[in-house]
Design a protein around this motif. Structure first.
Motif, PDB file in Angstrom:
ATOM      1  N   GLU A 146      10.261   4.911 -13.277  1.00 52.22           N
ATOM      2  CA  GLU A 146      10.120   3.914 -14.348  1.00 52.22           C
ATOM      3  C   GLU A 146       8.837   3.117 -14.154  1.00 52.22           C
ATOM      4  O   GLU A 146       8.554   2.635 -13.051  1.00 52.22           O
ATOM      5  CB  GLU A 146      11.321   2.969 -14.343  1.00 52.22           C
ATOM      6  N   TYR A 147       8.052   2.997 -15.234  1.00 54.71           N
ATOM      7  CA  TYR A 147       6.881   2.123 -15.183  1.00 54.71           C
ATOM      8  C   TYR A 147       7.371   0.690 -15.359  1.00 54.71           C
ATOM      9  O   TYR A 147       7.836   0.302 -16.432  1.00 54.71           O
ATOM     10  CB  TYR A 147       5.865   2.474 -16.267  1.00 54.71           C
ATOM     11  N   LEU A 148       7.266  -0.113 -14.296  1.00 53.84           N
ATOM     12  CA  LEU A 148       7.872  -1.444 -14.288  1.00 53.84           C
ATOM     13  C   LEU A 148       6.925  -2.428 -13.624  1.00 53.84           C
ATOM     14  O   LEU A 148       6.704  -2.383 -12.405  1.00 53.84           O
ATOM     15  CB  LEU A 148       9.208  -1.405 -13.550  1.00 53.84           C
ATOM     16  N   LEU A 149       6.357  -3.325 -14.423  1.00 47.46           N
ATOM     17  CA  LEU A 149       5.450  -4.334 -13.885  1.00 47.46           C
ATOM     18  C   LEU A 149       6.182  -5.210 -12.879  1.00 47.46           C
ATOM     19  O   LEU A 149       7.332  -5.607 -13.093  1.00 47.46           O
ATOM     20  CB  LEU A 149       4.891  -5.193 -15.021  1.00 47.46           C
ATOM     21  N   GLY A 150       5.510  -5.498 -11.764  1.00 40.65           N
ATOM     22  CA  GLY A 150       6.094  -6.358 -10.749  1.00 40.65           C
ATOM     23  C   GLY A 150       7.041  -5.665  -9.797  1.00 40.65           C
ATOM     24  O   GLY A 150       7.638  -6.318  -8.925  1.00 40.65           O
ATOM     25  N   SER A 151       7.197  -4.349  -9.938  1.00 39.49           N
ATOM     26  CA  SER A 151       8.155  -3.627  -9.102  1.00 39.49           C
ATOM     27  C   SER A 151       7.581  -3.211  -7.757  1.00 39.49           C
ATOM     28  O   SER A 151       8.314  -2.704  -6.901  1.00 39.49           O
ATOM     29  CB  SER A 151       8.653  -2.384  -9.844  1.00 39.49           C
ATOM     30  N   SER A 152       6.276  -3.394  -7.557  1.00 36.86           N
ATOM     31  CA  SER A 152       5.652  -2.988  -6.301  1.00 36.86           C
ATOM     32  C   SER A 152       4.599  -4.008  -5.899  1.00 36.86           C
ATOM     33  O   SER A 152       4.296  -4.950  -6.642  1.00 36.86           O
ATOM     34  CB  SER A 152       5.022  -1.594  -6.453  1.00 36.86           C
ATOM     35  N   TYR A 155       1.599  -3.187  -0.530  1.00 36.59           N
ATOM     36  CA  TYR A 155       2.095  -2.416   0.610  1.00 36.59           C
ATOM     37  C   TYR A 155       2.897  -1.184   0.162  1.00 36.59           C
ATOM     38  O   TYR A 155       3.250  -0.343   0.987  1.00 36.59           O
ATOM     39  CB  TYR A 155       2.976  -3.285   1.500  1.00 36.59           C
ATOM     40  N   THR A 156       3.196  -1.070  -1.110  1.00 38.00           N
ATOM     41  CA  THR A 156       4.048   0.018  -1.606  1.00 38.00           C
ATOM     42  C   THR A 156       3.359   1.368  -1.472  1.00 38.00           C
ATOM     43  O   THR A 156       2.219   1.543  -1.900  1.00 38.00           O
ATOM     44  CB  THR A 156       4.426  -0.227  -3.080  1.00 38.00           C
ATOM     45  N   SER A 157       4.065   2.332  -0.882  1.00 40.76           N
ATOM     46  CA  SER A 157       3.522   3.668  -0.677  1.00 40.76           C
ATOM     47  C   SER A 157       4.225   4.669  -1.588  1.00 40.76           C
ATOM     48  O   SER A 157       5.186   4.337  -2.292  1.00 40.76           O
ATOM     49  CB  SER A 157       3.718   4.091   0.776  1.00 40.76           C
ATOM     50  N   ALA A 158       3.757   5.912  -1.544  1.00 41.68           N
ATOM     51  CA  ALA A 158       4.373   6.966  -2.348  1.00 41.68           C
ATOM     52  C   ALA A 158       5.834   7.160  -1.970  1.00 41.68           C
ATOM     53  O   ALA A 158       6.687   7.365  -2.845  1.00 41.68           O
ATOM     54  CB  ALA A 158       3.596   8.265  -2.162  1.00 41.68           C
ATOM     55  N   VAL A 159       6.147   7.098  -0.684  1.00 40.38           N
ATOM     56  CA  VAL A 159       7.540   7.251  -0.238  1.00 40.38           C
ATOM     57  C   VAL A 159       8.391   6.100  -0.757  1.00 40.38           C
ATOM     58  O   VAL A 159       9.544   6.293  -1.167  1.00 40.38           O
ATOM     59  CB  VAL A 159       7.606   7.354   1.294  1.00 40.38           C
ATOM     60  N   ASP A 160       7.850   4.884  -0.763  1.00 39.48           N
ATOM     61  CA  ASP A 160       8.569   3.733  -1.320  1.00 39.48           C
ATOM     62  C   ASP A 160       8.859   3.943  -2.795  1.00 39.48           C
ATOM     63  O   ASP A 160       9.955   3.647  -3.277  1.00 39.48           O
ATOM     64  CB  ASP A 160       7.750   2.448  -1.143  1.00 39.48           C
ATOM     65  N   THR A 161       7.866   4.450  -3.523  1.00 42.00           N
ATOM     66  CA  THR A 161       8.039   4.684  -4.957  1.00 42.00           C
ATOM     67  C   THR A 161       9.116   5.733  -5.209  1.00 42.00           C
ATOM     68  O   THR A 161       9.920   5.612  -6.139  1.00 42.00           O
ATOM     69  CB  THR A 161       6.707   5.118  -5.592  1.00 42.00           C
ATOM     70  N   MET A 162       9.151   6.785  -4.392  1.00 45.25           N
ATOM     71  CA  MET A 162      10.199   7.794  -4.507  1.00 45.25           C
ATOM     72  C   MET A 162      11.573   7.169  -4.314  1.00 45.25           C
ATOM     73  O   MET A 162      12.538   7.498  -5.004  1.00 45.25           O
ATOM     74  CB  MET A 162       9.986   8.894  -3.464  1.00 45.25           C
ATOM     75  N   SER A 163      11.663   6.244  -3.366  1.00 47.96           N
ATOM     76  CA  SER A 163      12.943   5.604  -3.056  1.00 47.96           C
ATOM     77  C   SER A 163      13.367   4.629  -4.140  1.00 47.96           C
ATOM     78  O   SER A 163      14.526   4.628  -4.576  1.00 47.96           O
ATOM     79  CB  SER A 163      12.840   4.884  -1.711  1.00 47.96           C
ATOM     80  N   GLU A 164      12.426   3.815  -4.599  1.00 47.29           N
ATOM     81  CA  GLU A 164      12.740   2.771  -5.580  1.00 47.29           C
ATOM     82  C   GLU A 164      12.794   3.309  -7.009  1.00 47.29           C
ATOM     83  O   GLU A 164      13.382   2.683  -7.890  1.00 47.29           O
ATOM     84  CB  GLU A 164      11.709   1.657  -5.490  1.00 47.29           C
ATOM     85  N   ARG A 165      12.151   4.449  -7.246  1.00 46.48           N
ATOM     86  CA  ARG A 165      12.081   5.070  -8.571  1.00 46.48           C
ATOM     87  C   ARG A 165      11.491   4.122  -9.622  1.00 46.48           C
ATOM     88  O   ARG A 165      11.894   4.118 -10.782  1.00 46.48           O
ATOM     89  CB  ARG A 165      13.466   5.559  -9.022  1.00 46.48           C
ATOM     90  N   ALA A 173      -0.010   7.123  -9.324  1.00 47.49           N
ATOM     91  CA  ALA A 173      -1.122   7.901  -8.786  1.00 47.49           C
ATOM     92  C   ALA A 173      -0.858   8.300  -7.340  1.00 47.49           C
ATOM     93  O   ALA A 173      -1.079   9.460  -6.948  1.00 47.49           O
ATOM     94  CB  ALA A 173      -2.416   7.104  -8.892  1.00 47.49           C
ATOM     95  N   HIS A 174      -0.403   7.357  -6.524  1.00 43.49           N
ATOM     96  CA  HIS A 174      -0.130   7.666  -5.119  1.00 43.49           C
ATOM     97  C   HIS A 174       0.935   8.751  -4.978  1.00 43.49           C
ATOM     98  O   HIS A 174       0.805   9.654  -4.137  1.00 43.49           O
ATOM     99  CB  HIS A 174       0.329   6.402  -4.386  1.00 43.49           C
ATOM    100  N   LEU A 175       1.974   8.681  -5.782  1.00 45.55           N
ATOM    101  CA  LEU A 175       3.027   9.687  -5.695  1.00 45.55           C
ATOM    102  C   LEU A 175       2.507  11.051  -6.147  1.00 45.55           C
ATOM    103  O   LEU A 175       2.813  12.082  -5.533  1.00 45.55           O
ATOM    104  CB  LEU A 175       4.231   9.264  -6.535  1.00 45.55           C
ATOM    105  N   GLY A 176       1.715  11.085  -7.214  1.00 46.08           N
ATOM    106  CA  GLY A 176       1.129  12.333  -7.673  1.00 46.08           C
ATOM    107  C   GLY A 176       0.241  12.952  -6.608  1.00 46.08           C
ATOM    108  O   GLY A 176       0.293  14.165  -6.351  1.00 46.08           O
ATOM    109  N   ILE A 177      -0.581  12.131  -5.972  1.00 44.80           N
ATOM    110  CA  ILE A 177      -1.466  12.614  -4.915  1.00 44.80           C
ATOM    111  C   ILE A 177      -0.659  13.168  -3.752  1.00 44.80           C
ATOM    112  O   ILE A 177      -0.943  14.260  -3.229  1.00 44.80           O
ATOM    113  CB  ILE A 177      -2.384  11.472  -4.438  1.00 44.80           C
TER     114      ILE A 177
END
Length: 282
Positions: A146-152, A155-165, A173-177
């Motif tokens: 989900e594209y969510l302003l203020g959600s990261s 310090y947020t990494s690709a692994v964090d984004t995978m976890s938090e969705r 971009a980090h997750l895609g990379i």
């Protein structure tokens, strides 16, 4: 296309502080800078530094407590290269990748590709061709994060984004990379000025190295694929931060703009609407 870009960054400086700004348009084969100007509200020495990757940094030191503002304007013409769909079906042989591309295969601070290899193999390993894999990665991110302003935060990494969705363009971009690198495809961070982005801001996306060419991808689908003016590339956001500050300051505001030059007509190209469309920023 020809764009006018604008950014203004204002800081309250509390002690002697050194700034490294990364806000100037990149000088590449895919971009021509027609004119540009960088100004400050106080007298200070501005030093231009160019990194090995070609990033243009502006360095300055403010020695006394005061308000400090830097403003950048430029007129830039972009030249996009459309890649034949048959070329994109190829698989890049890792044994043939040149030394300067190799770092974009490795894990980096925000893109821990080594921790996502099993997921990448399970989800995208059956897709044929590197381009199809990257398109599949972008589609998965778009539909599952989900594209969510203020959600990261910074310090947020690709692994964090995978976890938090959830995340913002930087996190997409980090997750895609990370997923590209986990699939054996070199990928790098792309930051720039974005046309039609709401709210207006600097925008992050990424490029994947396929068949000898860096191709553009944006999993957010928030702007036309041909609607950016590149600022810089890097391993991740740590390489391409808009500002690095060494000292004690407070950011008052950041204002960003990207507009078409008067009299020009914009014809949007959206790679996610045409899976055979491969676009390079050069």
């Amino acid at each position: 296309m020809t764009f006018k870009v604008f950014s203004e960054l204002s800081y309250q400086v509390y002690m002697p502080s050194t700034f490294l700004f990364n806000i100037e348009a990149a000088q590449t084969n895919g971009q021509t800078i027609i004119e540009e100007q960088l100004t400050t509200n106080i007298a200070c020495e501005l030093e231009t530094l160019i990194s090995p990757s070609g990033t243009r940094f502006i360095r300055t030191t403010i020695n006394e407590p005061q308000n400090f503002k830097v403003t950048y304007t430029a007129t830039v013409t972009t030249h996009h290269q459309l890649i034949d769909e048959h070329v994109t079906n190829s698989v890049t042989a890792l044994s043939n990748i040149q030394a300067d591309i190799l770092p974009y295969l490795f894990p980096s601070r925000y893109c821990q590709s080594d921790k996502l290899q099993r997921f990448a193999s399970q989800m995208f390993g059956n897709l044929v061709g590197d381009y199809a894999k990257v398109v599949g990665i972008c589609d998965w991110i778009y539909h599952n994060i989900e594209y969510l302003l203020g959600s990261s935060n910074s310090y947020t990494s690709a692994v964090d984004t995978m976890s938090e969705r959830a995340g913002v363009c930087r996190d997409f971009a980090h997750l895609g990379i990370a997923l590209c690198r986990a699939s054996g495809i070199p990928a790098r961070y792309f930051t720039g000025y974005a046309y039609q982005l709401q709210p207006a801001d600097f925008h992050a996306c990424f490029e994947a190295y396929i068949n000898g060419t860096w191709l553009f991808f944006d999993a957010t689908r928030m702007i036309p694929s041909n609607g950016l003016v590149k600022i810089a590339n890097g391993l991740d956001a740590a390489d391409t931060a808009v500002t690095n500050i060494f000292g004690n300051t407070y950011c008052n505001y950041i204002t960003v703009g990207c507009h078409l030059v008067d009299g020009k007509t914009f014809k949007p190209l959206n790679a996610w609407e045409n899976k055979d469309l491969a676009l390079s920023y050069g």
